[in-house]
Design a protein around this motif. Structure first.
Motif, mmCIF file in Angstrom:
data_model
loop_
_atom_site.group_PDB
_atom_site.id
_atom_site.type_symbol
_atom_site.label_atom_id
_atom_site.label_comp_id
_atom_site.label_asym_id
_atom_site.label_seq_id
_atom_site.Cartn_x
_atom_site.Cartn_y
_atom_site.Cartn_z
ATOM 1 N N GLU A 190 -0.521 15.639 8.678
ATOM 2 C CA GLU A 190 -0.322 15.800 10.122
ATOM 3 C C GLU A 190 -1.625 15.553 10.881
ATOM 4 O OE1 GLU A 190 0.751 18.119 7.896
ATOM 5 O OE2 GLU A 190 2.902 17.775 8.023
ATOM 6 N N ALA A 193 5.815 10.206 10.217
ATOM 7 C CA ALA A 193 6.595 9.227 9.445
ATOM 8 C C ALA A 193 6.104 7.799 9.695
ATOM 9 C CB ALA A 193 8.076 9.343 9.785
ATOM 10 N N VAL A 202 2.634 7.304 7.945
ATOM 11 C CA VAL A 202 2.739 7.087 6.496
ATOM 12 C C VAL A 202 3.210 5.658 6.219
ATOM 13 C CG1 VAL A 202 3.981 7.774 4.396
ATOM 14 C CG2 VAL A 202 3.080 9.518 5.947
ATOM 15 N N ARG A 203 4.195 5.186 6.969
ATOM 16 C CA ARG A 203 4.711 3.830 6.787
ATOM 17 C C ARG A 203 3.636 2.786 7.083
ATOM 18 N NH1 ARG A 203 8.654 3.175 10.770
ATOM 19 N NH2 ARG A 203 9.560 5.031 9.870
ATOM 20 N N SER A 223 0.765 5.231 -0.161
ATOM 21 C CA SER A 223 0.884 6.283 0.851
ATOM 22 C C SER A 223 -0.465 6.978 0.970
ATOM 23 C CB SER A 223 1.947 7.293 0.421
ATOM 24 O OG SER A 223 1.505 8.012 -0.711
#
Length: 85
Positions: free
Chosen positions: A37, A48, A51-52, A61
């Motif tokens: 975070e 999200a 991370v992508r 990752s």
């Protein structure tokens, strides 16, 4: 170049700079627990999406990258062996 493409390219470059900053932070703080975070906040992205995008940029990752850095550092430490004074 179309103005909208120029803006998109600039935003992409800025995002890559921020992801590099995050990667550098993982490199220096690899022994600390990973706070995804907090890293996402540094990149200015939702978790999200962060991370992508990190995976797209570096092939792993953030957690996988941290594990790889830790493994490399441990291997280097073992290869250096004990230091004799």
């Amino acid at each position: 170049m179309c103005l909208s493409l120029n803006i998109a390219a600039h935003q992409h470059f800025r995002e890559l700079v921020l992801l590099r900053r995050v990667r550098d932070r993982i490199d220096t703080e690899y022994a600390r627990p990973l706070d995804v975070e907090a890293l996402a906040r540094v990149a200015g992205l939702p978790v999200a999406l962060f991370v992508r995008r990190f995976r797209d940029a570096y092939g792993l990752s953030p957690h996988g990258y941290r594990q790889a850095v830790e493994a490399i550092r441990n291997r280097e430490a073992r290869a250096a062996g004990p230091k004799v004074a």
